[in-house]
Scaffold this active site. Structure first.
Site, short mmCIF file in Angstrom:
data_model
loop_
_atom_site.label_atom_id
_atom_site.label_comp_id
_atom_site.label_asym_id
_atom_site.label_seq_id
_atom_site.Cartn_x
_atom_site.Cartn_y
_atom_site.Cartn_z
N TYR A 1 10.85 -1.23 11.81
CA TYR A 1 10.58 -0.71 10.42
C TYR A 1 12.14 -0.44 9.99
O TYR A 1 12.33 -0.55 8.73
CB TYR A 1 10.12 0.78 10.86
CG TYR A 1 9.75 1.66 9.55
CD1 TYR A 1 8.74 1.28 8.43
CD2 TYR A 1 10.34 2.67 9.41
CE1 TYR A 1 8.52 2.03 7.39
CE2 TYR A 1 10.43 3.29 8.14
CZ TYR A 1 9.37 3.13 7.08
OH TYR A 1 9.04 3.78 6.12
N SER B 1 13.66 4.19 3.01
CA SER B 1 13.59 5.30 3.95
C SER B 1 14.76 5.85 4.45
O SER B 1 15.77 4.91 4.65
CB SER B 1 12.40 4.84 5.15
OG SER B 1 12.51 5.55 6.15
N LYS C 1 13.64 -1.94 6.53
CA LYS C 1 14.18 -0.93 5.34
C LYS C 1 15.63 -1.35 5.09
O LYS C 1 16.35 -1.17 3.90
CB LYS C 1 13.77 0.48 5.66
CG LYS C 1 12.45 0.89 5.62
CD LYS C 1 11.75 0.56 4.14
CE LYS C 1 10.39 1.07 4.28
NZ LYS C 1 9.63 0.93 2.87
P1 NDP Z 1 0.73 5.15 3.27
O1 NDP Z 1 0.32 4.39 4.46
O2 NDP Z 1 0.11 6.21 3.02
O3 NDP Z 1 0.49 4.18 2.05
C1 NDP Z 1 0.83 2.87 2.11
C2 NDP Z 1 0.16 2.18 1.07
O4 NDP Z 1 0.73 0.66 1.01
C3 NDP Z 1 -1.41 1.91 1.01
O5 NDP Z 1 -2.14 2.06 -0.16
C4 NDP Z 1 -1.38 0.73 1.89
O6 NDP Z 1 -2.70 -0.12 1.47
C5 NDP Z 1 -0.44 -0.25 1.16
N1 NDP Z 1 -0.22 -1.28 1.89
C6 NDP Z 1 0.23 -1.38 3.06
N2 NDP Z 1 0.67 -2.51 3.71
C7 NDP Z 1 0.09 -3.47 2.68
C8 NDP Z 1 -0.31 -4.75 2.60
N3 NDP Z 1 -0.05 -5.45 3.80
N4 NDP Z 1 -0.78 -5.16 1.45
C9 NDP Z 1 -0.86 -4.55 0.44
N5 NDP Z 1 -1.05 -3.07 0.48
C10 NDP Z 1 -0.39 -2.52 1.64
O7 NDP Z 1 2.07 5.13 3.16
P2 NDP Z 1 3.34 6.06 2.64
O8 NDP Z 1 2.64 6.52 1.22
O9 NDP Z 1 3.79 7.16 3.38
O10 NDP Z 1 4.57 4.97 2.37
C11 NDP Z 1 4.98 4.63 0.81
C12 NDP Z 1 6.18 4.09 1.31
O11 NDP Z 1 7.28 5.01 1.51
C13 NDP Z 1 6.60 3.14 2.23
O12 NDP Z 1 7.29 1.91 1.82
C14 NDP Z 1 7.02 3.77 3.37
O13 NDP Z 1 7.82 2.85 4.30
C15 NDP Z 1 7.87 4.78 2.73
N6 NDP Z 1 8.32 5.91 3.28
C16 NDP Z 1 7.09 6.69 3.92
C17 NDP Z 1 7.62 8.06 4.65
C18 NDP Z 1 6.59 8.73 5.08
O14 NDP Z 1 6.95 9.73 6.00
N7 NDP Z 1 5.47 8.67 4.81
C19 NDP Z 1 9.14 8.09 4.87
C20 NDP Z 1 10.18 7.15 4.43
C21 NDP Z 1 9.60 6.05 3.72
P3 NDP Z 1 -3.83 0.02 3.00
O15 NDP Z 1 -3.96 1.44 3.39
O16 NDP Z 1 -4.94 -0.66 2.14
O17 NDP Z 1 -3.18 -0.99 3.71
#
Ligand code: NDP
Length: 241
Positions: free
Chosen positions: A146, A133, A150
């Site tokens: 967070y 990120s 990262k």
């Molecule tokens: P979302 O919250 O939309 O999706 C995250 C996914 O990760 C979900 O499917 C969630 O499953 C899964 N997940 C989270 N925690 C766990 C866990 N403990 N075990 C198994 N699965 C898990 O996030 P984004 O798509 O926005 O983010 C994806 C990546 O991008 C992340 O690493 C985030 O830090 C990074 N990112 C996102 C940004 C943004 O603005 N969206 C900006 C910069 C980086 P469930 O919902 O079932 O928990």
């Protein structure tokens, strides 16, 4: 970028960026092994996308290792799962800090260890993308745990890139700005805060999941064969000094 016949492990494929990556990969002929948490996402990944969907809580180290092994063998790995909890630095709890490190930093390490060991044993080459990120580079208020998680992931990316490339496995990181997914909606629901952030992005908008997905897939592809150990911003110019 042809992924026909390739198997790709995608963590966090249930929602957001991971889900869009999985959808594009399936359209391009790949088989996706999804590691994710919510039961309804597991069902939809299986039924709608034909993925091998493995339900796991990535905060649990042993369960993560077992899930990674169940997804093998695979050609590529995308460590996309991530989570956040908004707390000012002075109110950041040990529980939240440990949880974010477990999911955002430790789980990618564990899954990557299993993936890389399997490739090396089989004498095959591959590539990993860790989804980091802009928060790894910029101190964002209320994101202490967070940002730390990262930043830690970036350290792992660089060491993995040095240690694994001689074995034929490239490792890179991507650094999205705010990307319109469920996670971002949670973190940026205050319109005033969102407008302030958007003004600092020269292209004038937040990212869409597809903007991030296409860069991830490029870094996995043979077109990026000489790209190793980089931290690629996907931020519309947010980090220009
Ligand atoms: P979302 O919250 O939309 O999706 C995250 C996914 O990760 C979900 O499917 C969630 O499953 C899964 N997940 C989270 N925690 C766990 C866990 N403990 N075990 C198994 N699965 C898990 O996030 P984004 O798509 O926005 O983010 C994806 C990546 O991008 C992340 O690493 C985030 O830090 C990074 N990112 C996102 C940004 C943004 O603005 N969206 C900006 C910069 C980086 P469930 O919902 O079932 O928990």
């Amino acid at each position: 970028m042809n992924f026909e016949g390739k198997k790709v492990i995608v963590t966090g494929a249930g929602k957001g960026i991971g889900r869009v990556v999985a959808e594009i990969l399936v359209k391009r002929g790949a088989k996706v092994a999804a590691l994710t948490r919510s039961a309804d996402d597991v069902v939809s990944l299986r039924e709608d996308l034909g993925c091998q969907a493995i339900q796991v809580d990535l905060a649990d180290a042993e369960a993560t290792r077992e899930a990674a092994r169940a997804a093998l063998p695979a050609d590529f790995l995308i460590n996309c799962a991530g989570t956040t909890e908004l707390q000012p630095f002075l109110k950041t709890t040990v529980e939240a800090f440990d949880h974010l490190i477990a999911v955002n930093t430790r789980a990618p390490m564990i899954v990557a260890q299993e993936y890389a060991r399997s490739l090396i044993e089989d004498g095959r080459h591959g590539a990993i993308v860790n989804v980091s990120s802009v928060a790894a580079f910029v101190g964002i208020p209320d994101h202490a745990a967070y940002c730390a998680s990262k930043g830690g992931l970036d350290g792992l990316t660089r060491v993995m890139a040095k240690e694994l490339a001689p074995q034929g496995i490239r490792v890179n990181g991507v650094h999205p700005t705010v990307t319109l997914t469920p996670m971002a909606i949670k973190a940026w629901s205050d319109p005033e805060k969102a407008a302030g952030m958007q003004q600092r992005i020269p292209v004038g908008r937040f990212a869409e999941p597809e903007d991030v997905a296409e860069v991830i897939l490029f870094l996995l592809s043979d077109e990026a064969a000489m790209v190793n150990g980089i931290s690629m911003p996907i931020d519309g110019g947010y980090m220009i000094a």
